[in-house]
Scaffold this active site. Sequence first.
Site, PDB file in Angstrom:
ATOM      1  N   LEU A   1       0.864  -1.175   0.000  1.00  0.00           N
ATOM      2  CA  LEU A   1       0.000   0.000   0.000  1.00  0.00           C
ATOM      3  C   LEU A   1       0.902   1.227   0.000  1.00  0.00           C
ATOM      4  O   LEU A   1       2.000   1.216   0.565  1.00  0.00           O
ATOM      5  CB  LEU A   1      -0.897   0.027   1.244  1.00  0.00           C
ATOM      6  CG  LEU A   1      -2.009  -1.017   1.354  1.00  0.00           C
ATOM      7  CD1 LEU A   1      -2.740  -0.856   2.676  1.00  0.00           C
ATOM      8  CD2 LEU A   1      -2.987  -0.911   0.193  1.00  0.00           C
ATOM      9  N   ASP A   2       0.443   2.309  -0.625  1.00  0.00           N
ATOM     10  CA  ASP A   2       1.199   3.552  -0.599  1.00  0.00           C
ATOM     11  C   ASP A   2       1.420   4.002   0.842  1.00  0.00           C
ATOM     12  O   ASP A   2       0.616   3.696   1.736  1.00  0.00           O
ATOM     13  CB  ASP A   2       0.442   4.656  -1.351  1.00  0.00           C
ATOM     14  CG  ASP A   2       0.341   4.395  -2.843  1.00  0.00           C
ATOM     15  OD1 ASP A   2       1.146   3.587  -3.364  1.00  0.00           O
ATOM     16  OD2 ASP A   2      -0.530   5.000  -3.492  1.00  0.00           O
ATOM     17  N   ARG A   3       2.468   4.762   1.051  1.00  0.00           N
ATOM     18  CA  ARG A   3       2.820   5.229   2.390  1.00  0.00           C
ATOM     19  C   ARG A   3       1.638   5.861   3.113  1.00  0.00           C
ATOM     20  O   ARG A   3       1.384   5.584   4.291  1.00  0.00           O
ATOM     21  CB  ARG A   3       3.962   6.260   2.301  1.00  0.00           C
ATOM     22  CG  ARG A   3       4.455   6.753   3.643  1.00  0.00           C
ATOM     23  CD  ARG A   3       5.411   7.926   3.500  1.00  0.00           C
ATOM     24  NE  ARG A   3       4.675   9.179   3.266  1.00  0.00           N
ATOM     25  CZ  ARG A   3       5.256  10.381   3.175  1.00  0.00           C
ATOM     26  NH1 ARG A   3       6.585  10.491   3.255  1.00  0.00           N
ATOM     27  NH2 ARG A   3       4.532  11.462   2.971  1.00  0.00           N
TER      28      ARG A   3
END
Length: 214
Positions: free
Chosen positions: A60-62
């Site tokens: 998942l993106d940060r």
Amino acid sequence: MSTYDPPKGDIPILHEDSDLLVVDKPAGLLSVPGKGEDLADCLLTRLETAFPTVRLVHRLDRDTSGVMVFALTAHAQRDLGAQFEARKTRKIYVARVAGRLTPKAGDVDLPLIVDWPNRPRQMVSLETGKPALTGYKVLRTSDEESRVRLFPHTGRTHQLRVHMLALGHPILGDELYAPETAAQFPRMMLHAEELRVNHPESGRGMSFRARTPF
């Protein structure tokens, strides 16, 4: 992008067995280490302290929170990886986006490619982009913003963020694609609410949910 200041505290465990580990990733924490010591702290390395055999399956993106599944064996990693590759998983996200999104349900079918001069940004490219498809359903809406459920059928980098931007309704609090809204929100308003996979040993369908925190 803002200075990396990952959240502290324990990682919520949603499910654990001999093959799978499912957690609720907090927003602001990298899934894997970035380049440089200042980006070494991440979800994977934190989990390794308690689960030495943990193996990455997806990311998942940060600044996205929510459900992430990890493998605890090599076989589970291969099996889960194949499910993601073959699009046999089902992912459901919740987002708050700018403006009144209409119609109230639909699909965004726009190919994506990295925007090299401005990476890590991605962009729509009808000529050279890779296929990307996102379904959406509006849950609530006003003139200021809409709350939507998003159904990615492909897994391109930043897919949901770029597709919502392409519709003219960027995800609120997104420093990269809607920087004008970042100061108004404590985080990017994107959460991985549900993930459905087949168990790598039994083949049984399993669904994991993490409550949306916004």
